[in-house]
Design an enzyme around this catalytic site. Sequence first.
Site, PDB file in Angstrom:
ATOM      1  N   SER A 161       0.826  -1.199   0.000  1.00  0.00           N
ATOM      2  CA  SER A 161       0.000   0.000   0.000  1.00  0.00           C
ATOM      3  C   SER A 161       0.866   1.258   0.000  1.00  0.00           C
ATOM      4  O   SER A 161       1.799   1.382   0.805  1.00  0.00           O
ATOM      5  CB  SER A 161      -0.883  -0.060   1.263  1.00  0.00           C
ATOM      6  N   SER A 209      -5.024  13.310  -3.526  1.00  0.00           N
ATOM      7  CA  SER A 209      -5.878  14.481  -3.335  1.00  0.00           C
ATOM      8  C   SER A 209      -5.233  15.626  -2.581  1.00  0.00           C
ATOM      9  O   SER A 209      -5.630  16.771  -2.738  1.00  0.00           O
ATOM     10  CB  SER A 209      -7.145  14.052  -2.601  1.00  0.00           C
ATOM     11  N   LYS A 261     -17.606  13.944  -5.953  1.00  0.00           N
ATOM     12  CA  LYS A 261     -16.578  14.733  -6.660  1.00  0.00           C
ATOM     13  C   LYS A 261     -17.090  15.158  -8.033  1.00  0.00           C
ATOM     14  O   LYS A 261     -18.066  15.868  -8.119  1.00  0.00           O
ATOM     15  CB  LYS A 261     -15.274  13.931  -6.763  1.00  0.00           C
ATOM     16  N   THR A 279     -25.849  -2.464   4.252  1.00  0.00           N
ATOM     17  CA  THR A 279     -26.170  -1.045   4.241  1.00  0.00           C
ATOM     18  C   THR A 279     -27.240  -0.788   3.183  1.00  0.00           C
ATOM     19  O   THR A 279     -27.406  -1.585   2.254  1.00  0.00           O
ATOM     20  CB  THR A 279     -24.889  -0.211   3.988  1.00  0.00           C
ATOM     21  N   THR A 280     -27.950   0.328   3.344  1.00  0.00           N
ATOM     22  CA  THR A 280     -29.012   0.652   2.395  1.00  0.00           C
ATOM     23  C   THR A 280     -28.391   0.992   1.033  1.00  0.00           C
ATOM     24  O   THR A 280     -27.360   1.659   0.975  1.00  0.00           O
ATOM     25  CB  THR A 280     -29.789   1.892   2.910  1.00  0.00           C
TER      26      THR A 280
HETATM   27  C1  LIG Z   1      -8.789   9.158  -2.535  1.00  0.00           C
HETATM   28  C2  LIG Z   1     -10.172   9.006  -2.005  1.00  0.00           C
HETATM   29  N1  LIG Z   1     -10.754   7.797  -2.052  1.00  0.00           N
HETATM   30  C3  LIG Z   1     -12.007   7.610  -1.584  1.00  0.00           C
HETATM   31  C4  LIG Z   1     -12.724   8.652  -1.050  1.00  0.00           C
HETATM   32  C5  LIG Z   1     -14.122   8.383  -0.572  1.00  0.00           C
HETATM   33  O1  LIG Z   1     -14.982   8.914  -1.504  1.00  0.00           O
HETATM   34  P1  LIG Z   1     -16.550   8.972  -1.199  1.00  0.00           P
HETATM   35  O2  LIG Z   1     -16.700   9.777   0.040  1.00  0.00           O
HETATM   36  O3  LIG Z   1     -17.125   9.638  -2.396  1.00  0.00           O
HETATM   37  O4  LIG Z   1     -17.014   7.583  -1.036  1.00  0.00           O
HETATM   38  C6  LIG Z   1     -12.172   9.925  -0.970  1.00  0.00           C
HETATM   39  C7  LIG Z   1     -12.951  11.044  -0.380  1.00  0.00           C
HETATM   40  O5  LIG Z   1     -12.506  12.114  -0.132  1.00  0.00           O
HETATM   41  C8  LIG Z   1     -10.863  10.113  -1.469  1.00  0.00           C
HETATM   42  O6  LIG Z   1     -10.272  11.309  -1.403  1.00  0.00           O
END
Ligand SMILES: Cc1ncc(COP(=O)(O)O)c(C=O)c1O
Length: 279
Positions: free
Chosen positions: A9, A61, A120, A149-150
């Site tokens: 990872s 991000s 997003k 989950t729903t």
């Molecule tokens: C890299 C990454 N993966 C997954 C997620 C989770 O996304 P979501 O909240 O749309 O399920 C995020 C949310 O910020 C993210 O930045």
Amino acid sequence: LLPGLIILSDELNHASMIEGIRHGFGEKHVFRHNDVAHLRSILQSLPTDAPKLIAFESLYSMDGDFGPIAEICDLAEEFNALTYIDEVHAVGLYGRRGGGVTERDNLAHRIDIINGTLAKAYGVMGGYIATSERLGDAIRSYAPGFIFTTSLPPAIAAAATASVRHLKSDNALRDMHQAKAKLLKSRLRALGLPLDDHGSHIVPVPVGNPVKCKMLSDLLLEDHGIYVQPINFPTVPRGTERLRFTPSPVHTDQMVNYLVNSLDGLWKQCALNRLAQTA
Ligand SMILES: Cc1ncc(COP(=O)(O)O)c(C=O)c1O
């Protein structure tokens, strides 16, 4: 599902992936961010016949930098590992049909599991994985987070479908998005404001001080009507606090100018450093 699976990872993987890996209760190795030499050395140290999976992101991000997707796929082939990529910050925004960076770079066929979001770029919520029929079926049948989950309500599913359909063809919108990010970067540079530019639409502006970072965010909102969250520890390491801008295609040039001028004034007010070459 895969007894003895070893997961490799990237150290900057999103919390959601880390949580998922923890729930697998398997062996995990963390490689230095985007460091394929480090990843190789870990792969070399593992038993040849052990099942392995490399988990990473296409676009990170917090820094806005891209993962070395092709190099990681090469390593995965060499060491017979599966690949899992998070394209949450890229789907809808990159690739001719919005498939993400793996589509843009013609690498999607080399990835075993792509995970994306309907938030997003798509503006709704929910998520998905894109994978082979067998893997998808296996995960659907066993993943507790999915089963207990729903499911998405019909209105959200319909909105997501409309967004996905739209972004499959609207390359003009994608081009405008990139152009707006470039404009923001060039305006910041012109005023000597610091920024990290890795060629993506994510524009981090380093502040390097948690109190000033929060203060800038508060003043931007209170005095200028601009909402930008401060990014402080533990989301990023101490000393790397930042504001992070992600312009959208519908932000106008005037809005970008207003933002940059507001930031310029606040930079003076908070006595923050400028880029060395323009200081
Ligand atoms: C890299 C990454 N993966 C997954 C997620 C989770 O996304 P979501 O909240 O749309 O399920 C995020 C949310 O910020 C993210 O930045």
